[in-house]
Scaffold this motif. Structure first.
Motif, short mmCIF file in Angstrom:
data_model
loop_
_atom_site.label_atom_id
_atom_site.label_comp_id
_atom_site.label_asym_id
_atom_site.label_seq_id
_atom_site.Cartn_x
_atom_site.Cartn_y
_atom_site.Cartn_z
N LEU A 43 -4.31 14.66 -0.19
CA LEU A 43 -4.28 13.46 0.63
C LEU A 43 -4.62 13.75 2.09
O LEU A 43 -5.29 12.95 2.75
N ALA A 103 -4.65 6.52 -3.40
CA ALA A 103 -3.91 6.87 -2.20
C ALA A 103 -4.80 7.61 -1.21
O ALA A 103 -4.71 7.42 0.00
N SER A 104 -5.69 8.45 -1.73
CA SER A 104 -6.62 9.18 -0.88
C SER A 104 -7.53 8.22 -0.13
O SER A 104 -7.79 8.41 1.07
N LEU A 142 1.59 4.50 -5.42
CA LEU A 142 1.74 5.48 -6.49
C LEU A 142 2.96 5.21 -7.38
O LEU A 142 3.13 5.88 -8.40
N LEU A 181 -3.78 9.04 -7.66
CA LEU A 181 -3.83 9.73 -6.37
C LEU A 181 -5.13 9.44 -5.63
O LEU A 181 -5.15 9.38 -4.40
N HIS A 224 2.04 8.79 5.87
CA HIS A 224 1.43 9.40 4.68
C HIS A 224 2.43 10.08 3.77
O HIS A 224 2.18 10.26 2.58
N GLN A 277 5.13 9.11 2.45
CA GLN A 277 5.61 8.32 1.31
C GLN A 277 4.65 8.41 0.14
O GLN A 277 5.05 8.17 -1.00
N MET A 278 3.41 8.77 0.40
CA MET A 278 2.45 8.97 -0.68
C MET A 278 2.69 10.30 -1.39
O MET A 278 2.90 10.35 -2.60
N TYR A 279 2.68 11.41 -0.62
CA TYR A 279 2.73 12.70 -1.29
C TYR A 279 4.14 13.15 -1.67
O TYR A 279 4.32 13.89 -2.64
N TRP A 291 0.81 -1.22 0.00
CA TRP A 291 0.00 0.00 0.00
C TRP A 291 0.84 1.27 0.00
O TRP A 291 0.42 2.29 -0.56
N LEU A 292 2.03 1.24 0.59
CA LEU A 292 2.86 2.45 0.60
C LEU A 292 3.59 2.65 -0.73
O LEU A 292 4.21 3.70 -0.94
#
Length: 385
Positions: A246, A68-69, A53, A65, A86, A88-90, A49-50
């Motif tokens: 996010l 991820a949201s 993206l 995105l 979070h 690592q997503m943005y 999950w991380l």
């Protein structure tokens, strides 16, 4: 416009909820005041999950995105704290959109495999706060790279990250025509920092693993530069738009947590021979919070759509963050009022989530600054500051 979540996003929501069910409220309570949720983050990483993206060619899932949201929203709605991971997503957007092919080949596969963590986003400085274009941390060009000196603050998860995205000045303010010029972005391998990079934790109201970071002649190779020298502020804005979208998703999830808990308690708790939820003074604030959350969620989806299409989304990203943060805080207060004294009891998790969602009134951008941005850049009114 289709307001229904796609089957893929619904499946993601279900999968995240099932994962989060293994980390109940007692897990998060036992972490306080300042233990990092290693087991939770490891589980997210192992399930991919991380790396949502990261494109499939680099070992990720290649999700948009909006996915991820949903991931971050559902963690919040379950009672967890996505603030632990979070970034690592943005932060990923800066590397994905502006990194060189060589940087992507080098860094993305080990991040996707969980061998490296990219959790640190070093932008804010203690002397300038939200006035990012006035930062002073300097990266001076040397023969074969750069030497960095300066200080950052509120660099969350730095002690739990292998890599850092750093914004620094490659030209002094006195050398540029506009403050936004002369800023550059670097990817820093913190595993080899030695004594030139010092991390000091900051104790805060909630368990957020935030830090100060000090750079003392930190040497970076030339290939640590992301994109073109001097264009870093523009690159960071891309990352900030993703960040705000996010964070809006997280706040929507917080709002769902609070309204779900409030509705359940208001229906079960009986005083004076009737459920307290039958009283308008209890019911109406929860209903108003729910409506605010639903409206904020729609702005979040609009911002996601624009971002995924590569279109300008600054106003929508900022408004989504503002509306969702306001809605989650409204829901938090309604939930605490509904629970009365029990809302302050540690075992109910209300006071913990109350503290966590309060952060988003001021971070990653103050809601006052969002209002100033909308007033000036959207509505065309005079500049406030």
């Amino acid at each position: 416009m289709d307001f229904e979540l796609s089957e893929e996003l619904q499946d993601i929501r279900t999968a995240i909820r099932q994962l989060c069910d293994r980390f109940a409220g007692s897990y998060w309570r036992d972490l306080e005041p300042d233990r990092y949720p290693e087991e939770f983050v490891r589980s997210l990483t192992e399930h991919g999950w991380l790396s949502a993206l990261i494109p499939e060619q680099f070992g990720g899932s290649g999700l948009p995105l909006s996915a991820a949201s949903v991931i971050l929203e559902e963690i919040s709605a379950s009672g967890g704290n996505p603030g632990a991971c979070h970034a690592q997503m943005y932060v990923m957007g800066t590397l994905l959109r502006h990194g060189s092919p060589e940087q992507k080949r080098r860094w993305l596969p080990p991040i996707a495999a969980g061998e490296l963590r990219l959790q640190a986003f070093a932008v804010t400085e203690p002397t300038v706060g939200s006035d990012t274009t006035r930062i002073q941390t300097r990266a001076k060009r040397t023969g074969d790279g750069y030497v960095v000196n300066g200080q950052k603050v509120w660099t969350s998860r730095a002690q739990h990250s292998d890599l850092m995205i750093l914004l620094a000045r490659t030209k002094a303010l006195s050398e540029v025509a506009k403050p936004a010029d002369g800023l550059s972005v670097f990817i820093v391998d913190m595993r080899e920092r030695g004594e030139s990079l010092t991390i000091k934790p900051i104790r805060t109201l909630m368990n957020h693993a935030t830090t100060e970071v000090f750079f003392d002649d930190l040497e970076l190779p030339a290939d640590a530069l992301v994109g073109e020298e001097g264009r870093g502020f523009r690159y960071i804005l891309d990352g900030m738009n993703a960040e705000r979208i996010l964070i809006a998703g997280e706040c929507v999830g917080d709002g769902r947590f609070f309204t779900d808990r409030a509705c359940a308690y208001a229906s079960e708790r009986h005083v004076f021979g009737r459920p307290i939820g039958a009283n308008q003074g209890v019911q109406f604030p929860i209903a108003k919070a729910h409506m605010a959350i639903e409206a904020a969620s729609l702005m979040r989806w609009k911002a996601c759509r624009l971002y995924e299409q590569g279109r300008p989304c600054g106003p929508e990203a900022n408004m989504a963050k503002y509306l969702a943060a306001e809605a989650s805080w409204q829901a938090a207060n309604a939930c605490l009022d509904t629970h009365g004294g029990f809302g302050f009891a540690h075992e109910y998790d209300i006071e913990r989530k109350f503290r966590e969602t309060r952060l988003y009134q001021v971070a990653p951008i103050s809601n006052h600054l969002v209002q100033a941005y909308v007033g000036q850049h959207v509505l065309g009114m005079p500049r406030t500051y």
